[in-house]
Write a protein that holds these residues in place. Structure first.
Motif, short mmCIF file in Angstrom:
data_model
loop_
_atom_site.label_atom_id
_atom_site.label_comp_id
_atom_site.label_asym_id
_atom_site.label_seq_id
_atom_site.Cartn_x
_atom_site.Cartn_y
_atom_site.Cartn_z
N ASN A 32 -40.38 31.81 -35.23
CA ASN A 32 -41.40 32.40 -34.35
C ASN A 32 -41.28 33.91 -34.07
O ASN A 32 -41.96 34.76 -34.09
CB ASN A 32 -41.69 31.64 -33.19
CG ASN A 32 -42.34 30.35 -33.55
OD1 ASN A 32 -42.97 29.94 -34.57
ND2 ASN A 32 -41.96 29.31 -32.67
N LEU A 33 -39.92 34.18 -33.84
CA LEU A 33 -39.48 35.77 -33.47
C LEU A 33 -39.78 36.32 -34.71
O LEU A 33 -40.19 37.29 -34.56
CB LEU A 33 -37.98 35.80 -32.79
CG LEU A 33 -37.93 35.12 -31.26
CD1 LEU A 33 -36.46 35.17 -31.22
CD2 LEU A 33 -38.77 35.86 -30.58
N VAL A 34 -39.22 35.87 -36.14
CA VAL A 34 -39.40 36.82 -37.16
C VAL A 34 -40.63 36.97 -37.44
O VAL A 34 -41.24 38.24 -37.75
CB VAL A 34 -38.66 36.11 -38.39
CG1 VAL A 34 -38.94 36.79 -39.46
CG2 VAL A 34 -37.07 35.99 -37.96
N SER A 35 -41.46 35.82 -37.25
CA SER A 35 -43.10 36.29 -37.43
C SER A 35 -43.62 37.04 -36.67
O SER A 35 -44.34 38.08 -37.01
CB SER A 35 -43.73 34.87 -37.30
OG SER A 35 -44.77 34.86 -37.43
N LEU A 36 -43.32 37.02 -35.32
CA LEU A 36 -43.77 38.13 -34.21
C LEU A 36 -43.48 39.49 -34.44
O LEU A 36 -44.14 40.61 -34.44
CB LEU A 36 -43.31 37.57 -32.85
CG LEU A 36 -43.93 36.65 -32.32
CD1 LEU A 36 -43.26 36.23 -30.92
CD2 LEU A 36 -45.45 36.60 -32.05
N GLU A 37 -42.16 39.54 -35.23
CA GLU A 37 -41.71 40.84 -35.48
C GLU A 37 -42.44 41.51 -36.61
O GLU A 37 -42.92 42.60 -36.78
CB GLU A 37 -40.28 40.94 -35.70
CG GLU A 37 -39.67 42.26 -36.17
CD GLU A 37 -38.24 42.24 -36.63
OE1 GLU A 37 -37.40 43.12 -36.17
OE2 GLU A 37 -38.01 41.49 -37.70
N ARG A 38 -42.40 40.72 -37.68
CA ARG A 38 -43.43 41.00 -38.98
C ARG A 38 -44.75 41.51 -38.76
O ARG A 38 -45.30 42.14 -39.23
CB ARG A 38 -43.24 39.91 -39.84
CG ARG A 38 -41.89 39.85 -40.42
CD ARG A 38 -42.08 38.60 -41.89
NE ARG A 38 -40.77 38.55 -42.36
CZ ARG A 38 -40.37 37.41 -42.99
NH1 ARG A 38 -41.03 36.34 -42.55
NH2 ARG A 38 -39.29 37.35 -43.49
N GLU A 39 -45.49 40.57 -37.73
CA GLU A 39 -46.53 40.98 -37.42
C GLU A 39 -46.89 42.22 -36.77
O GLU A 39 -47.66 43.01 -36.87
CB GLU A 39 -47.37 39.74 -36.31
CG GLU A 39 -48.86 39.95 -36.13
CD GLU A 39 -49.10 39.03 -35.29
OE1 GLU A 39 -50.03 38.96 -34.09
OE2 GLU A 39 -48.63 37.69 -35.18
#
Length: 95
Positions: A32-39
């Protein structure tokens, strides 16, 4: 204080990613954190996102990034500072 929190999270990922991947719950949180960072990075100007990625994920020094991209050290530092600020805002909006 917030800058310190973000750095602590980044250090955690770097130091504990193998252990976190053993636990499903931790892996979901990490994903989830990686996804938020990518977004968040996808919404940034390309150069700012590129500088942040090289600095945080590739471990390149400010000087190396400056030399490889042909921009000043000060510009690299500004991109890193502003990218971190944007990520902090995004993480606090979610939390």
């Amino acid at each position: 204080r917030r800058h310190t929190c973000l750095e602590a999270v980044q250090r955690y990922f770097q130091e504990h990613e193998p252990r976190a991947s053993r636990s499903t719950e931790n892996q979901v949180a990490l994903d989830n954190l990686v996804s938020l960072e990518r977004e968040a990075l996808s919404r940034m100007p390309v150069r700012k996102a590129q500088v942040f990625f090289l600095y945080v994920h590739r471990g390149q020094s400010v000087r190396d990034i400056s030399d490889s991209l042909g921009i000043s050290v000060r510009t690299v530092e500004n991109h890193i500072f502003r990218a971190r600020a944007e990520l902090r805002r995004n993480l606090y909006l979610v939390g």
